[in-house]
Design an enzyme around this catalytic site. Structure first.
Site, short mmCIF file in Angstrom:
data_model
loop_
_atom_site.label_atom_id
_atom_site.label_comp_id
_atom_site.label_asym_id
_atom_site.label_seq_id
_atom_site.Cartn_x
_atom_site.Cartn_y
_atom_site.Cartn_z
N ASN A 218 24.42 -2.03 21.22
CA ASN A 218 24.00 -1.85 22.62
C ASN A 218 22.56 -2.34 22.82
O ASN A 218 22.30 -3.16 23.72
CB ASN A 218 24.12 -0.37 22.99
CG ASN A 218 23.79 -0.09 24.45
OD1 ASN A 218 24.31 -0.73 25.35
ND2 ASN A 218 22.92 0.88 24.69
N CYS A 319 18.47 11.39 22.78
CA CYS A 319 19.38 12.14 23.64
C CYS A 319 19.09 13.63 23.58
O CYS A 319 19.84 14.43 24.14
CB CYS A 319 20.83 11.85 23.28
SG CYS A 319 21.25 12.28 21.57
N GLU A 353 18.25 11.89 28.62
CA GLU A 353 17.92 10.82 27.67
C GLU A 353 16.46 10.45 27.94
O GLU A 353 16.03 10.39 29.09
CB GLU A 353 18.83 9.62 27.93
CG GLU A 353 18.95 8.67 26.78
CD GLU A 353 20.18 8.90 25.94
OE1 GLU A 353 20.40 8.12 25.01
OE2 GLU A 353 20.94 9.86 26.21
#
Length: 361
Positions: A218, A319, A353
């Site tokens: 990602n 997170c 986050e």
């Protein structure tokens, strides 16, 4: 959902998260965080429902944490993407009208993307036969989706076993395979903002980047365009395979990906022991100045945290702001927070986050 879906309360909830992040980072003289909000509805690209029998029907259901006996029924799911909301009634009509699809069906999972792709996983308490296969093939065509059928010890794929995502970062479109069953960022709009923040925070560099916990690539894809070379690690085989496909599909050729945990790579860099999976990788050939980490909720273990101290720049996506603060406390004597951000991946929940760029003092 762990909080009430109420778009009118969104701004107040977001400000409470900002205040919490400020509080956690205050001991480290952090600058004011940049705040990246979420769409108020239809932001979640994946959803999972149990199916509950009521009055002879199977209904979409979820449960409050700790209560598996009191279902909450859904006809529509406003936090989920428009594509999921479009598919929900059409899929329900299909299983209601076809015994091969409905027999012992107990769970449905949706995965959609900003690019418009969709995959549906149907989970059964029975083997899947040719009647199911024929019905599922017709349904996949009607809904324009890939369908995965799961039963004990078996998986049947109709179409692809991944969804295709496209994200815009730094003026370029990156294309991602998102495999069924693997982790993907649930809020695509905020993920795109998060990638752009990390891309900007790292800046354009001539030296090399170490990435820990790279997942399906990602962050790897856009960050690789900012540096000389990247050594990336990930322990999940499914994610490693997806990341290798994503690197090839996007023509990113300056990344070496090894299937090691962060703890194992720490041992390799410390020359504690060799690893067969690092054969052919010359660790001494890298001119590392930056490390990028996106660890699980537990944060970095103390040894990995010590490893990151070697780098001038630590780009950290978290997170769990509590474990982020714990890790920063370990690093604070050598590194300061140059910039920080809050990314509201999970509206209407307490989860957040966040990101920090730590630079050597």
């Amino acid at each position: 959902m762990s909080a009430v879906f109420d778009p009118s309360s969104y701004d107040a909830q977001l400000q409470a998260k900002v205040a919490r992040l400020r509080e956690l980072l205050a001991p480290f003289d952090a600058p004011e965080p940049s705040v990246y909000d979420s769409p108020r509805e239809h932001y979640r690209l994946r959803a999972e429902f149990r199916l509950w029998r009521e009055d002879g029907q199977r209904l979409y259901a979820m449960f409050a944490p700790g209560d598996k006996n009191t279902p909450i029924f859904f006809e529509q799911f406003p936090i989920a993407s428009l594509r999921i909301n479009d598919l929900m009634p059409r899929l329900k009509a299909a299983w209601q009208g076809n015994a091969a699809l409905s027999n012992k069906l107990f769970q449905v999972e949706f995965l959609t993307t900003l690019a418009g792709d969709a995959m549906v996983t149907l989970c059964y308490h029975r083997p899947l036969d040719e009647h199911w296969h024929a019905a599922a093939e017709q349904l996949a065509q009607e809904l324009d989706v890939s369908i995965i059928g799961r039963s004990k010890g078996k998986r049947v794929v109709i179409g692809r076993d991944y969804a295709v995502e496209e994200l815009q970062v730094g003026g370029r479109t990156f294309r991602y395979r998102q495999p069924e069953g693997a982790f993907t960022q649930p809020n695509g709009t905020v993920n795109q903002k998060m990638l752009s923040w990390a891309f900007d925070a790292l800046g354009e560099r001539q030296d090399d980047l170490l990435e820990l916990y790279c997942g399906n690539g990602n962050f790897t894809l856009p960050l690789a365009t900012r540096v000389g070379k990247v050594l990336a690690t990930e322990i999940s085989k499914t994610s490693v395979n997806a990341a290798l496909h994503n690197l090839a599909d996007n023509g990113v050729d300056n990344v070496t990906l090894v299937r090691l945990s962060a703890e194992e790579l720490t041992q390799a860099l410390n020359e504690v022991r060799p690893f067969r999976r690092l054969e052919g990788v010359d660790l001494k050939s890298y001119n590392f100045a930056s490390v990028f980490v996106d660890p699980p909720r537990a944060g970095m273990d103390p040894d990995t945290c010590e490893l990151t101290r070697r780098f001038d720049n630590i780009l950290y996506i978290s997170c769990n702001p509590e474990t982020l603060a714990q890790n920063i406390a370990q690093l604070h004597d050598t590194h300061r927070i140059e910039r920080c951000a809050l990314f509201d991946q999970f509206p209407y929940t307490h989860h957040m986050e966040s990101g920090v760029m730590l630079v050597r003092r």
